[in-house]
Design an enzyme around this catalytic site. Structure first.
Site, PDB file in Angstrom:
ATOM      1  CD  GLU A 179      36.835  43.258  42.404  1.00 26.42           C
ATOM      2  OE1 GLU A 179      37.116  43.385  41.248  1.00 26.42           O
ATOM      3  OE2 GLU A 179      37.226  42.846  43.343  1.00 26.42           O
ATOM      4  CD  GLU A 371      34.866  39.101  44.642  1.00 28.21           C
ATOM      5  OE1 GLU A 371      36.173  38.867  44.138  1.00 28.21           O
ATOM      6  OE2 GLU A 371      34.138  39.434  43.844  1.00 28.21           O
TER       7      GLU A 371
HETATM    8  C1  BG6 Z   1      37.740  40.151  41.919  1.00 29.64           C
HETATM    9  C2  BG6 Z   1      36.587  39.902  41.151  1.00 29.64           C
HETATM   10  O1  BG6 Z   1      38.451  41.148  41.023  1.00 29.64           O
HETATM   11  O2  BG6 Z   1      38.761  39.317  42.332  1.00 29.64           O
HETATM   12  C3  BG6 Z   1      36.551  38.332  40.823  1.00 29.64           C
HETATM   13  O3  BG6 Z   1      35.298  40.317  41.560  1.00 29.64           O
HETATM   14  C4  BG6 Z   1      37.933  37.754  40.619  1.00 29.64           C
HETATM   15  O4  BG6 Z   1      35.779  38.228  39.728  1.00 29.64           O
HETATM   16  C5  BG6 Z   1      38.405  37.813  42.059  1.00 29.64           C
HETATM   17  O5  BG6 Z   1      37.862  36.330  40.312  1.00 29.64           O
HETATM   18  C6  BG6 Z   1      39.876  37.413  42.108  1.00 29.64           C
HETATM   19  O6  BG6 Z   1      40.771  37.460  40.935  1.00 29.64           O
HETATM   20  P1  BG6 Z   1      41.393  36.655  40.022  1.00 29.64           P
HETATM   21  O7  BG6 Z   1      41.957  37.395  39.062  1.00 29.64           O
HETATM   22  O8  BG6 Z   1      42.428  35.897  40.858  1.00 29.64           O
HETATM   23  O9  BG6 Z   1      40.255  35.624  39.677  1.00 29.64           O
END
Ligand code: BG6
Length: 474
Positions: A179, A371
């Site tokens: 990211e 993701e």
């Molecule tokens: C992304 C990241 O921002 O979202 C992850 O690459 C992160 O590291 C994921 O865990 C989900 O966000 P959060 O804040 O719910 O963990």
């Protein structure tokens, strides 16, 4: 029809959110270790409050996380049981170079990841490695101020050389920075940046971003030289910006928001600063200092593929008077047509198809969704079983949207790694109770718990999704 046979299904994690063991086997301290949970987290991850060591007052969730450092065999075996074909994971830089700039790497750290990769191979899982997932040695932050210094390029490339060489026989797929656009929203977490009062934060962020972009291009070059079979991708936090209304001012603001995020990928995939960025950054007097040759480096070594995280779309209004919604690290206007997660993030499966189309139209390179998932509170029974139909619903609707993008829109998509296959620490909040996994981890918010792993309902569901190559989603 359907997903191509070569499509890679799996899950994604990040070292600091699952490994723990931050003081073991010679590992050094990283920015992500010193991000506390609780009220100060936001100030620390955004670089407004300097925290470069562990104090007695705060809780630091990365210290133990879910202790994957000691559970990785069990965890990877569970991924194998689900049929994973790919496992996206990251390297903790400070396991390899504890201070970030030693002459020789730490063998214990290298041996750890070698074991992880062997374990993956044992289960027929292809590793997809993020070189830096919100990860910067505190040693380099103290010495140089993190990525604000050009010196970081050298240290990062030293890490890359060691990884590409040592793991030549184990890893084919690499991502340079997780990211990368998060540097604008969480600059300490993204790039080890802390700001002194009165500093021009925009200028520092874009200078640091330039260093990361050059480092990413040089890492791509190096990966190809060391092994021509290596495939290198960039990674950004995606989610199309919708105009709040058809008022041209709203449409314009939405376009600006998209450009702010696409800027990084424009450079990494097309190889040059887009004209809108040149004009605007110069006008704001934050255009980064470049060295002779930087532009050639960016042009000559673009990435092979583009990966991204997708949790939600964004909704942008010019006036800024609308009610706000949460989202992946940054807020936007509340979209009245969508439902929201327990953490207030919009749920928008069609937005994934829209995003896939926009990204593909823009770059015409293979894409990888690395993701996507739902953070929710789980209530396990006495065996650790969770009836997480809400998670299945979220994933099913997003996979359907992705399928339509592949089948009907012709998007060239390499694979999908759900965030996260196993419960782990939230990056945004540091919470344990915000769970994403197919595998439940018995760990409570206060740090107690046996760390026992158990299968949720979604475990069997995802297994069947993979086995049917995305055909069987019920
Ligand atoms: C992304 C990241 O921002 O979202 C992850 O690459 C992160 O590291 C994921 O865990 C989900 O966000 P959060 O804040 O719910 O963990």
């Amino acid at each position: 029809m359907g997903f191509p046979k070569s499509f890679l299904w799996g899950g994604a994690t990040a070292a600091n959110q699952c490994e723990g063991g931050i003081f073991e086997d010679g590992r050094g301290l990283a920015n992500v270790d010193v991000c506390p949970s609780g009220v100060d987290r936001s100030a620390v991850i955004t670089g407004q409050m300097e925290m470069l060591s562990i104090d007695g007052e705060h809780k630091y969730p990365a210290a133990e996380a879910i202790d994957m450092y000691h559970h990785f065999r069990e965890d990877i075996s569970l991924f194998g049981e689900m049929g994973f074909q790919v496992y996206r994971m990251s390297i903790a830089w400070t396991r390899i170079f504890p201070e970030g700039d030693e002459d020789t790497p730490n063998e214990a750290g290298l041996a750890f990841y070698e074991e992880v990769f062997r374990e993956c191979r044992k289960h027929g899982i292809e590793p997809l490695v993020t070189i830096s997932h919100f990860d910067c040695p505190v040693g380099l932050i103290k010495k140089y101020g993190g990525w604000r210094s050009r010196r970081m390029i050298e240290d990062y490339l030293k890490l890359c050389r060691v990884l590409f060489t040592r793991y030549r026989d184990y890893v084919r797929y690499w991502l340079t920075f997780n990211e990368i656009n998060m540097i604008l929203h969480a600059p300490f977490m993204g790039a080890g940046l802390c700001f002194a009062p009165g500093e021009d934060e925009e200028q520092i962020k874009y200078q640091a971003a330039h260093h990361e972009l050059v480092a990413s291009a040089l890492a791509t070059k190096m990966a190809h030289e060391i092994n021509p079979e290596n495939k290198v991708g960039c990674m950004f936090a995606a989610g199309s910006a919708y105009p709040y209304s058809c008022k041209p001012e709203d449409v314009w603001e939405a376009l600006l928001t998209d450009q702010e995020n696409y800027f990084f990928v424009d450079v990494q995939a097309r190889g040059y600063y887009p004209s809108y960025a040149v004009k605007r950054l110069k006008k704001r007097q934050v255009y980064p200092a470049m060295e002779p040759g930087d532009e050639d480096i960016l042009r000559e070594y673009p990435v092979d593929f583009i990966s991204f995280s997708y949790y939600n779309s964004r909704c942008i209004a010019a006036a800024g008077s609308q009610e706000e919604a949460e989202g992946n690290l940054f807020k936007s206007a509340k979209n009245p047509y969508l439902e929201f997660s327990q953490w207030g993030w919009p749920i928008d499966p069609l937005g994934l198809r829209i995003t896939l189309n926009q990204v593909y139209d823009r770059y015409q390179k293979p894409l990888f969704i690395v993701e996507n998932g739902l953070g929710a509170k789980d209530e396990p029974d006495e065996n650790g079983y969770v009836e997480d139909d809400y998670r299945i619903r979220y994933l099913r609707s997003h996979i359907r949207a992705m399928k339509a993008a592949v089948e009907e829109d012709g998007i060239d998509l390499m694979g999908y790694t759900a965030w996260a296959p196993i419960d782990l620490i939230s990056a945004g909040t540091g919470e344990m109770k915000k769970r994403y996994g197919f595998i439940y981890v018995d760990k409570n918010e206060d740090g107690t718990g046996s760390l026992r792993r158990s299968r949720k309902k979604s475990f069997a569901w995802y297994k069947q999704v993979i086995a049917s190559n995305g055909e069987c989603l019920e």
